[in-house]
Design a protein around this motif. Structure first.
Motif, PDB file in Angstrom:
ATOM      1  N   ALA A  53       0.839  -1.208   0.000  1.00 26.36           N
ATOM      2  CA  ALA A  53       0.000   0.000   0.000  1.00 26.36           C
ATOM      3  C   ALA A  53       0.869   1.251   0.000  1.00 26.36           C
ATOM      4  N   HIS A  54       1.921   1.226   0.783  1.00 28.30           N
ATOM      5  CA  HIS A  54       2.814   2.387   0.841  1.00 28.30           C
ATOM      6  C   HIS A  54       3.544   2.590  -0.494  1.00 28.30           C
ATOM      7  N   SER A  55       4.023   1.500  -1.064  1.00 28.47           N
ATOM      8  CA  SER A  55       4.831   1.626  -2.288  1.00 28.47           C
ATOM      9  C   SER A  55       4.004   2.050  -3.502  1.00 28.47           C
ATOM     10  N   VAL A  56       2.720   1.735  -3.513  1.00 27.36           N
ATOM     11  CA  VAL A  56       1.883   2.138  -4.656  1.00 27.36           C
ATOM     12  C   VAL A  56       1.086   3.405  -4.368  1.00 27.36           C
ATOM     13  N   GLY A  57       1.322   4.007  -3.206  1.00 27.80           N
ATOM     14  CA  GLY A  57       0.650   5.254  -2.878  1.00 27.80           C
ATOM     15  C   GLY A  57      -0.809   5.094  -2.485  1.00 27.80           C
ATOM     16  N   ALA A  58      -1.146   3.950  -1.913  1.00 31.36           N
ATOM     17  CA  ALA A  58      -2.532   3.711  -1.512  1.00 31.36           C
ATOM     18  C   ALA A  58      -2.808   4.175  -0.086  1.00 31.36           C
ATOM     19  N   ASP A  59      -1.845   4.882   0.510  1.00 27.70           N
ATOM     20  CA  ASP A  59      -2.046   5.381   1.869  1.00 27.70           C
ATOM     21  C   ASP A  59      -3.242   6.322   1.899  1.00 27.70           C
ATOM     22  N   GLY A  60      -4.077   6.159   2.888  1.00 26.53           N
ATOM     23  CA  GLY A  60      -5.259   7.006   3.035  1.00 26.53           C
ATOM     24  C   GLY A  60      -6.006   6.622   4.295  1.00 26.53           C
ATOM     25  N   ARG A  61      -7.246   7.041   4.368  1.00 22.91           N
ATOM     26  CA  ARG A  61      -8.050   6.753   5.567  1.00 22.91           C
ATOM     27  C   ARG A  61      -8.190   5.257   5.832  1.00 22.91           C
ATOM     28  N   LEU A  62      -8.368   4.490   4.756  1.00 21.07           N
ATOM     29  CA  LEU A  62      -8.556   3.053   4.917  1.00 21.07           C
ATOM     30  C   LEU A  62      -7.304   2.394   5.500  1.00 21.07           C
ATOM     31  N   THR A  63      -6.143   2.754   4.993  1.00 20.58           N
ATOM     32  CA  THR A  63      -4.903   2.164   5.511  1.00 20.58           C
ATOM     33  C   THR A  63      -4.595   2.693   6.910  1.00 20.58           C
ATOM     34  N   LEU A  64      -4.906   3.963   7.148  1.00 17.45           N
ATOM     35  CA  LEU A  64      -4.670   4.538   8.471  1.00 17.45           C
ATOM     36  C   LEU A  64      -5.501   3.818   9.531  1.00 17.45           C
ATOM     37  N   TRP A  65      -6.803   3.696   9.282  1.00 15.69           N
ATOM     38  CA  TRP A  65      -7.676   3.006  10.215  1.00 15.69           C
ATOM     39  C   TRP A  65      -7.349   1.514  10.301  1.00 15.69           C
ATOM     40  N   GLY A  66      -7.026   0.919   9.168  1.00 21.36           N
ATOM     41  CA  GLY A  66      -6.703  -0.507   9.152  1.00 21.36           C
ATOM     42  C   GLY A  66      -5.467  -0.845   9.962  1.00 21.36           C
ATOM     43  N   THR A  67      -4.408  -0.061   9.781  1.00 19.14           N
ATOM     44  CA  THR A  67      -3.181  -0.334  10.542  1.00 19.14           C
ATOM     45  C   THR A  67      -3.393  -0.076  12.028  1.00 19.14           C
ATOM     46  N   ALA A  68      -4.147   0.976  12.354  1.00 19.96           N
ATOM     47  CA  ALA A  68      -4.418   1.280  13.766  1.00 19.96           C
ATOM     48  C   ALA A  68      -5.241   0.168  14.412  1.00 19.96           C
ATOM     49  N   LEU A  69      -6.286  -0.286  13.719  1.00 17.96           N
ATOM     50  CA  LEU A  69      -7.117  -1.365  14.258  1.00 17.96           C
ATOM     51  C   LEU A  69      -6.308  -2.639  14.458  1.00 17.96           C
ATOM     52  N   TYR A  70      -5.510  -2.984  13.453  1.00 15.50           N
ATOM     53  CA  TYR A  70      -4.712  -4.204  13.557  1.00 15.50           C
ATOM     54  C   TYR A  70      -3.773  -4.122  14.755  1.00 15.50           C
ATOM     55  N   PHE A  71      -3.026  -3.019  14.849  1.00 14.03           N
ATOM     56  CA  PHE A  71      -2.044  -2.903  15.933  1.00 14.03           C
ATOM     57  C   PHE A  71      -2.700  -2.928  17.306  1.00 14.03           C
ATOM     58  N   TRP A  72      -3.682  -2.061  17.542  1.00 10.90           N
ATOM     59  CA  TRP A  72      -4.273  -1.965  18.877  1.00 10.90           C
ATOM     60  C   TRP A  72      -5.027  -3.234  19.253  1.00 10.90           C
ATOM     61  N   ALA A  73      -5.634  -3.891  18.287  1.00 11.39           N
ATOM     62  CA  ALA A  73      -6.294  -5.160  18.580  1.00 11.39           C
ATOM     63  C   ALA A  73      -5.270  -6.222  18.958  1.00 11.39           C
ATOM     64  N   ARG A  74      -4.131  -6.213  18.266  1.00  9.68           N
ATOM     65  CA  ARG A  74      -3.089  -7.194  18.603  1.00  9.68           C
ATOM     66  C   ARG A  74      -2.508  -6.916  19.990  1.00  9.68           C
ATOM     67  N   VAL A  75      -2.396  -5.653  20.362  1.00  7.55           N
ATOM     68  CA  VAL A  75      -1.934  -5.307  21.711  1.00  7.55           C
ATOM     69  C   VAL A  75      -2.931  -5.826  22.747  1.00  7.55           C
ATOM     70  N   ALA A  76      -4.222  -5.595  22.513  1.00 11.32           N
ATOM     71  CA  ALA A  76      -5.253  -6.035  23.449  1.00 11.32           C
ATOM     72  C   ALA A  76      -5.346  -7.558  23.511  1.00 11.32           C
ATOM     73  N   TYR A  77      -5.034  -8.223  22.419  1.00 12.17           N
ATOM     74  CA  TYR A  77      -5.160  -9.674  22.322  1.00 12.17           C
ATOM     75  C   TYR A  77      -4.252 -10.410  23.309  1.00 12.17           C
ATOM     76  N   VAL A  78      -3.047  -9.869  23.516  1.00 12.65           N
ATOM     77  CA  VAL A  78      -2.060 -10.573  24.356  1.00 12.65           C
ATOM     78  C   VAL A  78      -2.572 -10.779  25.789  1.00 12.65           C
ATOM     79  N   PRO A  79      -2.963  -9.727  26.511  1.00 12.67           N
ATOM     80  CA  PRO A  79      -3.445  -9.987  27.874  1.00 12.67           C
ATOM     81  C   PRO A  79      -4.772 -10.752  27.904  1.00 12.67           C
ATOM     82  N   LEU A  80      -5.612 -10.542  26.904  1.00 10.89           N
ATOM     83  CA  LEU A  80      -6.872 -11.294  26.866  1.00 10.89           C
ATOM     84  C   LEU A  80      -6.600 -12.788  26.748  1.00 10.89           C
ATOM     85  N   TYR A  81      -5.642 -13.149  25.903  1.00 13.75           N
ATOM     86  CA  TYR A  81      -5.286 -14.560  25.763  1.00 13.75           C
ATOM     87  C   TYR A  81      -4.574 -15.051  27.014  1.00 13.75           C
ATOM     88  N   ALA A  82      -3.632 -14.249  27.535  1.00 18.44           N
ATOM     89  CA  ALA A  82      -2.856 -14.660  28.707  1.00 18.44           C
ATOM     90  C   ALA A  82      -3.754 -14.946  29.906  1.00 18.44           C
TER      91      ALA A  82
END
Length: 133
Positions: free
Chosen positions: A74-103
């Protein structure tokens, strides 16, 4: 550096943290001597936390290559935008929350958080097909 690449970098740091969490749990369970040894015999953990941390790490590693590829493409083809911004944020923060929930063995909510991370990944992938010609 774009926000999306920052989230990618933070996700890689999270992946490194997730290497050390189960390693620390195994060392606490089996001792420093085992950790420093050749580990010729695989020991099976009897503590639920150790296994949960190992499975949480494996779970991240199932989608991490896809996330890395999607963000970099997405970065290399210039597809950065709201969708990638929200998508990367959701992925990261969900993965952070996932660790203690699983633990801590939290059912259902953990699965819901995983779905949120998957939605974030899909958003980044979708951005690749929504490029304006």
């Amino acid at each position: 550096m774009t926000t999306e690449l920052t989230y990618l970098s933070l996700t890689l740091i999270l992946a490194l943290v997730q290497v050390f969490l189960p390693a620390g749990a195994r060392t606490a369970e089996f001792g420093l001597r085992w950790n420093a040894g050749a580990r010729d015999q695989t020991r099976v953990s009897t503590r639920p936390l150790t296994g949960r941390l190992e499975r949480a790490q494996a779970n991240l590693y199932e989608t991490l290559p896809l996330f890395i590829g999607a963000v970099l493409i997405a970065h290399s083809v210039g597809a950065d935008g709201r969708l990638t911004l929200w998508g990367t944020a959701l992925y990261f923060w969900a993965r952070v929350a996932y660790v203690p929930l699983y633990a801590f063995g939290v059912p259902y909510v953990r699965s819901l958080v995983w779905v949120v991370s998957l939605a974030g990944l899909i958003m980044v992938l979708a951005s690749l097909f929504l490029l304006k010609a």
